[in-house]
Design an enzyme around this catalytic site. Structure first.
Site, PDB file in Angstrom:
ATOM      1  N   ARG B  51       3.295  12.916   7.255  1.00  0.00           N
ATOM      2  CA  ARG B  51       3.241  11.950   6.155  1.00  0.00           C
ATOM      3  C   ARG B  51       4.577  11.777   5.453  1.00  0.00           C
ATOM      4  O   ARG B  51       5.026  10.658   5.218  1.00  0.00           O
ATOM      5  CB  ARG B  51       2.226  12.401   5.099  1.00  0.00           C
ATOM      6  CG  ARG B  51       0.880  11.756   5.195  1.00  0.00           C
ATOM      7  CD  ARG B  51      -0.084  12.574   4.400  1.00  0.00           C
ATOM      8  NE  ARG B  51       0.075  13.975   4.785  1.00  0.00           N
ATOM      9  CZ  ARG B  51      -0.415  14.477   5.896  1.00  0.00           C
ATOM     10  NH1 ARG B  51      -1.091  13.730   6.701  1.00  0.00           N
ATOM     11  NH2 ARG B  51      -0.222  15.747   6.206  1.00  0.00           N
ATOM     12  N   THR B  52       5.205  12.863   5.098  1.00  0.00           N
ATOM     13  CA  THR B  52       6.399  12.749   4.265  1.00  0.00           C
ATOM     14  C   THR B  52       7.501  11.984   4.993  1.00  0.00           C
ATOM     15  O   THR B  52       8.083  11.049   4.450  1.00  0.00           O
ATOM     16  CB  THR B  52       6.893  14.147   3.835  1.00  0.00           C
ATOM     17  OG1 THR B  52       5.802  14.841   3.251  1.00  0.00           O
ATOM     18  CG2 THR B  52       8.017  14.051   2.834  1.00  0.00           C
ATOM     19  N   LYS B  80      22.585  24.997  16.809  1.00  0.00           N
ATOM     20  CA  LYS B  80      23.811  25.649  17.303  1.00  0.00           C
ATOM     21  C   LYS B  80      24.417  26.559  16.234  1.00  0.00           C
ATOM     22  O   LYS B  80      25.501  27.085  16.405  1.00  0.00           O
ATOM     23  CB  LYS B  80      24.840  24.572  17.686  1.00  0.00           C
ATOM     24  CG  LYS B  80      24.388  23.673  18.820  1.00  0.00           C
ATOM     25  CD  LYS B  80      25.432  22.588  19.022  1.00  0.00           C
ATOM     26  CE  LYS B  80      24.890  21.467  19.888  1.00  0.00           C
ATOM     27  NZ  LYS B  80      25.677  20.238  19.733  1.00  0.00           N
ATOM     28  N   ARG B 101      13.956  17.845   4.581  1.00  0.00           N
ATOM     29  CA  ARG B 101      12.951  18.914   4.567  1.00  0.00           C
ATOM     30  C   ARG B 101      13.546  20.100   5.306  1.00  0.00           C
ATOM     31  O   ARG B 101      14.182  19.939   6.359  1.00  0.00           O
ATOM     32  CB  ARG B 101      11.656  18.485   5.230  1.00  0.00           C
ATOM     33  CG  ARG B 101      10.720  19.683   5.438  1.00  0.00           C
ATOM     34  CD  ARG B 101       9.329  19.299   5.716  1.00  0.00           C
ATOM     35  NE  ARG B 101       8.712  18.707   4.527  1.00  0.00           N
ATOM     36  CZ  ARG B 101       7.414  18.453   4.425  1.00  0.00           C
ATOM     37  NH1 ARG B 101       6.612  18.744   5.409  1.00  0.00           N
ATOM     38  NH2 ARG B 101       6.922  17.922   3.334  1.00  0.00           N
ATOM     39  N   HIS B 129       8.458  20.293  -3.811  1.00  0.00           N
ATOM     40  CA  HIS B 129       8.155  19.097  -3.032  1.00  0.00           C
ATOM     41  C   HIS B 129       7.996  17.963  -4.051  1.00  0.00           C
ATOM     42  O   HIS B 129       6.901  17.444  -4.267  1.00  0.00           O
ATOM     43  CB  HIS B 129       6.868  19.325  -2.230  1.00  0.00           C
ATOM     44  CG  HIS B 129       6.602  18.295  -1.170  1.00  0.00           C
ATOM     45  ND1 HIS B 129       7.437  17.227  -0.938  1.00  0.00           N
ATOM     46  CD2 HIS B 129       5.576  18.166  -0.288  1.00  0.00           C
ATOM     47  CE1 HIS B 129       6.936  16.496   0.044  1.00  0.00           C
ATOM     48  NE2 HIS B 129       5.819  17.050   0.450  1.00  0.00           N
TER      49      HIS B 129
END
Lengths: 140, 304
Positions: B51-52, B80, B101, B129
């Site tokens: 969703r986000t 890496k 995120r 959030h």
């Protein structure tokens, strides 16, 4: 036991008994090449339990007062010049401390990115609560 | 340059502005269709999200902008060993705004210190959030028309639920708000949130283990999931799990205009039968997420 008076230097007084060596290490005093005395369990009227630690530094050095403020704002800092003692005003806990303590939260970004500075902010001055600026975990 | 790392980075009047813009976008989307033409949003998702990420991308496309980025750490240079700071410094040359995120708490703050362009925290581990909280606030505004004078019930896992913690923080700034904290004893709201947020703001609150007992008081019921892995023993989980599943029967005493919210994904904590109840607003809430993110992008890009 007698420790001779200082002509030019610093005396940190009213350190909680047993905490002197910890402060000695936090201030990096082991790196100095001058005379430094850590006195444990000195007699005190003011301190709880009647005991205190004292640190005497026989040189005029620049101390990081933030470290002392974070460690214990009750510590008295005396600066001695030509045998004259000047007591510094009470040190408030610093608003921010950098790289003095490490964040112990394994979920914090500092746990995987080693080069990040460990910064804590004073979020509750009444209870002297410091929190990591990244994850907001309480300093332990 | 502004970033959004924590919901409390925004003042209540800024939240009001964002909500007003989001409501205007819902009313007249065509007015905003080209506002971000020529601008690029970088979605840096170091861990998966449905969703986000999609709502950020949809938000930018609906503003006429473009999107670039990655949806898992394995497809980024962090695989890496590159630092967050280095990654965002480079992305800052390619995009105009970042939505990030990251599984590690505080990573978006590090990004905001290094990117040179606005950074939006799209979730950092169990920490913050803020755009979910904005989504919750827009839904509360649209359903209730206010943020004050509300009795808000939070049900389920209140210990680890970051959306609960952020929404409590945001709502604690409004007058005459009351919190009803409904959870098993193992998953109560952390003490520091009660002391440093709720009590500090003189907010009235009650803690209970019984959802049905308090149902009739609530203007808003914010559901979260009680997860098996949060319990020390299986027996406690089995004993408690059904107590925190919302069913039509449990809603019998609820107010007619109560509003049921859930940050989604829902697993089994709200019975599918509840979806047909007019008080169920969780899918509406997910829809609102796109509009509030559009308003946020406009604000941080300083687009009039």
């Amino acid at each position: 036991m007698t420790i001779s008076p200082i002509e030019n230097g610093i005396v940190l007084d009213h350190i909680t008994a047993g905490k002197g060596m910890e402060l000695y290490k936090a201030l990096g005093l082991a790196e100095l090449d001058c005379l430094v005395a850590v006195i444990n369990n000195a007699y005190s009227i003011k301190m709880p339990g009647g005991r205190k630690d004292i640190i005497k530094i026989d040189a005029e050095i620049e101390l990081n007062l933030d470290i002392i403020g974070y460690f214990d704002p009750g510590i008295t800092v005396n600066v001695i010049k030509n045998g004259v003692n000047t007591k510094l005003p009470k040190i408030d806990p610093p608003k921010e401390i950098k790289n003095l303590i490490k964040c112990k939260n394994p979920r914090c970004i500092t746990s995987v990115e080693q080069e990040l500075p460990h910064i804590f902010k004073l979020t509750d001055s009444e209870n002297k609560v410091y929190r990591c600026i990244y994850c907001e975990s309480k300093a332990k | 340059m502004r970033n959004l790392i924590d919901i409390l980075d925004l003042t209540t009047s800024e939240i009001d502005e964002l909500v007003a813009v989001a409501n205007d976008i819902i009313e007249s989307p065509q007015k905003y269709a080209h506002k971000c033409a020529g601008k690029k949003l970088a979605t840096l998702f170091f861990e998966p999200s449905t969703r986000t990420r999609l709502s950020f991308e949809a938000a930018m496309y609906e503003l006429g902008g473009n999107v670039l980025g990655f949806s898992e750490a394995q497809s980024s240079s962090s695989a890496k060993g590159e630092s967050v700071a280095d990654t965002v410094k480079v992305v800052g040359y390619y995009a105009d705004i970042i939505a990030m995120r990251h599984p590690k708490e505080g990573a978006p703050l590090v990004a905001s210190m290094n990117a040179g362009i606005p950074v939006i925290n799209a979730g950092d581990g169990g920490h913050n959030h803020p755009t979910q909280t904005l989504t919750d606030l827009l839904t509360i505004n649209r359903e209730k028309g206010r943020f004050d004078n509300l009795t808000v019930g939070f049900c389920g896992d209140l210990k680890f639920g970051r959306t609960v913690h952020s929404l409590i923080g945001a709502l604690s700034r409004y007058k005459n708000v009351k919190f009803v904290l409904i959870s098993p004893k193992e998953l109560t709201l952390p003490e520091y949130i009660i002391k440093e947020v709720i009590e500090k703001n003189n907010i009235e609150f009650v803690e209970t283990t019984n959802l049905e007992e308090v149902m009739g008081q609530l203007d808003i019921l914010y559901m979260t999931r009680v997860q098996r892995e949060r319990f020390f023993n299986e027996q406690d989980y089995i004993r408690l799990k059904d107590s925190y599943i919302l069913t039509p029967e449990k809603l019998e005493n609820a107010k007619e205009d109560m509003c049921i919210l859930h940050p989604l994904p829902r697993v089994n904590e709200i019975a599918v039968a509840v979806d047909n109840d007019k008080r169920a607003k969780y899918f509406e809430q997910a829809k609102n997420g796109k509009y509030i993110r559009m308003a946020l992008i406009l604000k941080l890009l300083e687009v009039e």
